[in-house]
Design an enzyme around this catalytic site. Structure first.
Site, PDB file in Angstrom:
ATOM      1  N   CYS A 216       5.047  -8.616   0.706  1.00 57.52           N
ATOM      2  CA  CYS A 216       5.543  -6.411   1.096  1.00 57.52           C
ATOM      3  C   CYS A 216       5.301  -6.101   2.237  1.00 57.52           C
ATOM      4  CB  CYS A 216       4.708  -6.098  -0.232  1.00 57.52           C
ATOM      5  SG  CYS A 216       5.647  -4.244  -0.268  1.00 57.52           S
TER       6      CYS A 216
ATOM      7  N   GLU B 190       3.078 -10.774  -7.902  1.00 56.58           N
ATOM      8  CA  GLU B 190       1.989 -11.017  -8.452  1.00 56.58           C
ATOM      9  C   GLU B 190       1.463 -10.299 -10.047  1.00 56.58           C
ATOM     10  OE1 GLU B 190       1.598  -8.253  -5.584  1.00 56.58           O
ATOM     11  OE2 GLU B 190       2.208  -9.923  -5.437  1.00 56.58           O
TER      12      GLU B 190
ATOM     13  N   HIS C 210       7.164  -8.206  -5.166  1.00 58.09           N
ATOM     14  CA  HIS C 210       5.059  -8.598  -5.716  1.00 58.09           C
ATOM     15  C   HIS C 210       5.492  -9.261  -6.844  1.00 58.09           C
ATOM     16  CE1 HIS C 210       2.777  -5.692  -3.568  1.00 58.09           C
ATOM     17  NE2 HIS C 210       4.097  -4.596  -4.101  1.00 58.09           N
TER      18      HIS C 210
END
Length: 183
Positions: free
Chosen positions: A73, A163, A161
């Protein structure tokens, strides 16, 4: 053991990036983004997301460390900004579940996700033009550059993202980056 540092750009998911790598058996630490480049001793770096390009500390200098770097990002946006790309406001804005089309199935970071994957992404700001030497490796209906790579310099970025649980194949992205750090 391979060591990857997660550079903290004050993002809300930085700890999840560390946990994803730790769960893969990686020696991983969260490191403040004002750490001097000469104090970085890692096989690779993850540049975390964050709220502001004005708070990226020493991240530009980390791009010259001659180790693989993976920007997430804001991390991808700062790579683009520092290396003659262009970042601007996104048309979409906030967080959303997005279908991403992988445009380069040979890319070492996201190619294995081809032909497409579902991700959780913020598009308040986004890369509008990739820097010299980079290839756009993914796109979506809301963002023209969802991922980019410069394999010669081992610099990679994704707008989304990997994660977070909402991203379907996020762990695979981290595994692919880990493979770049162990070559």
């Amino acid at each position: 053991m391979t060591r990857i540092d997660v550079i903290d750009n004050h993002g809300q998911f930085t700890h999840l990036e560390q946990r994803a790598l730790r769960d893969m058996g990686v020696d991983v630490e969260i490191v403040a983004n004002d750490t001097p480049p000469e104090d970085i001793d890692a096989d690779g770096l993850v540049l975390s997301g964050g709220p502001s390009i004005d708070r990226i500390g020493n991240c530009p200098a980390y791009l010259d460390l001659d180790i693989p770097v993976f920007g997430i990002c804001l991390g991808m946006q700062l790579i683009a900004t520092e290396l003659d790309g262009r970042v601007g406001s996104g048309d979409y804005g906030g967080y959303a579940d997005v279908t991403v089309e992988i445009t380069d199935d040979s890319d070492p970071l996201v190619g294995s996700l081809a032909p497409e994957t579902r991700v959780w992404a913020s598009h308040a700001d986004e890369v509008k033009e990739v820097p010299s030497g980079f290839t756009r490796t993914a796109r979506s209906d809301v963002c023209g550059v969802e991922a980019m790579s410069d394999t010669d310099r081992d610099l990679y970025g994704v707008q989304w993202h990997p994660e977070v649980a909402h991203t379907e194949e996020g762990e695979e992205v981290f595994e692919n980056f880990l493979a770049r750090c162990t070559e």
